[in-house]
Design a protein around this motif. Structure first.
Motif, PDB file in Angstrom:
ATOM      1  N   ARG A 113      -6.400  -9.342  33.486  1.00 51.96           N
ATOM      2  CA  ARG A 113      -6.810  -8.002  33.071  1.00 51.96           C
ATOM      3  C   ARG A 113      -7.867  -7.450  34.012  1.00 51.96           C
ATOM      4  O   ARG A 113      -8.729  -8.175  34.502  1.00 51.96           O
ATOM      5  N   ALA A 114      -7.818  -6.153  34.220  1.00 47.66           N
ATOM      6  CA  ALA A 114      -8.799  -5.501  35.094  1.00 47.66           C
ATOM      7  C   ALA A 114     -10.193  -5.605  34.484  1.00 47.66           C
ATOM      8  O   ALA A 114     -10.378  -5.475  33.277  1.00 47.66           O
ATOM      9  N   ILE A 140      -3.841  -8.049  38.286  1.00 48.08           N
ATOM     10  CA  ILE A 140      -3.638  -7.310  37.045  1.00 48.08           C
ATOM     11  C   ILE A 140      -2.177  -7.437  36.609  1.00 48.08           C
ATOM     12  O   ILE A 140      -1.285  -6.811  37.193  1.00 48.08           O
ATOM     13  N   ASP A 168      -1.578  -5.052  31.815  1.00 46.18           N
ATOM     14  CA  ASP A 168      -2.130  -3.704  31.740  1.00 46.18           C
ATOM     15  C   ASP A 168      -1.560  -2.915  30.567  1.00 46.18           C
ATOM     16  O   ASP A 168      -2.223  -2.047  30.020  1.00 46.18           O
ATOM     17  N   ALA A 225      -3.661  -4.499  27.461  1.00 50.82           N
ATOM     18  CA  ALA A 225      -4.934  -5.090  27.881  1.00 50.82           C
ATOM     19  C   ALA A 225      -5.900  -5.266  26.712  1.00 50.82           C
ATOM     20  O   ALA A 225      -6.797  -6.106  26.763  1.00 50.82           O
TER      21      ALA A 225
END
Length: 211
Positions: free
Chosen positions: A45-46, A69, A72, A75
């Motif tokens: 995950r970012a 990533i 998304d 998330a």
């Protein structure tokens, strides 16, 4: 002989860093023939990447860190990280067997059961507690949820076997713990797991946390 197996984990900033390092150290120290198997550590995950100090320790332990990533779409649901990480390895790496491990796992001996016999494609343990599972009775508060899961994922509800929860000892329609899952990589099980999670989400059936 080193088994052709790879361990897959998810690691994110915070508490998971310390837990994961203990896991990797236990694999390298105590898992016997499996101690030199590849270990993939994902931050899917970012905004959840790990610290430079942790990255350095991963290098020392020969753990391949993948900060990519993948999760998304959902998330907000960190439990879905494993679905994306495992499918990624299954499709892009070459291993006979894959084992996903939650970060709170530790090894103290050789995990021979992860190297599946010829007539097995997956190994999992029943959940510890009933929680969101169904007893199979129409009166069960979660039974409709499981009928919808089966409908969206193309599974015949009636053929799902019954098992006993591992700790509670209650009979339920089969539901398994996702914290340690071993598969034969050629069968595409992890990819199906990911696809079903995304399908369920797109159908408006929110994923629920279980054991």
């Amino acid at each position: 002989m080193i088994p052709n197996l790879a361990f897959i984990t998810c690691i994110e900033s915070g508490n998971l860093e310390a837990q994961s390092l203990l896991l990797y150290e236990s694999i390298r120290r105590y898992s016997g023939r499996f101690s030199q198997c590849p270990i993939y550590a994902f931050s899917p995950r970012a905004g959840h990447g790990i610290s430079p100090k942790t990255k350095k320790r991963l290098e020392e332990l020969s753990v391949e860190y993948i900060d990519l990533i993948l999760n998304d779409e959902i998330a907000y649901f960190p439990y879905g990280n494993k679905n994306f990480a495992t499918a990624y390895v299954e499709n892009l790496k070459k291993h006979d067997f894959l084992g996903f491990l939650d970060s709170d796992t530790l090894f103290f001996r050789e995990p021979t059961a992860l190297e599946l016999p010829d007539n097995y494609d997956v190994a999992v343990r029943p959940v510890s507690w009933k929680t969101i599972c169904t007893s199979g009775s129409p009166d069960d508060p979660y039974d409709n949820y499981w009928h919808l899961l089966c409908k969206y994922c193309g599974v015949d509800y009636d053929v799902i076997p019954y098992v006993e929860t591992f700790v509670q000892g209650v009979t339920i329609k089969a539901c398994y713990n996702g914290g340690l899952v071993a598969v034969r990589a050629s069968k595409g099980i992890f990819s199906k797991w990911r696809d079903d999670l995304v399908t369920v989400l797109h159908k408006g059936l929110e994923p629920r946390k279980g054991n």
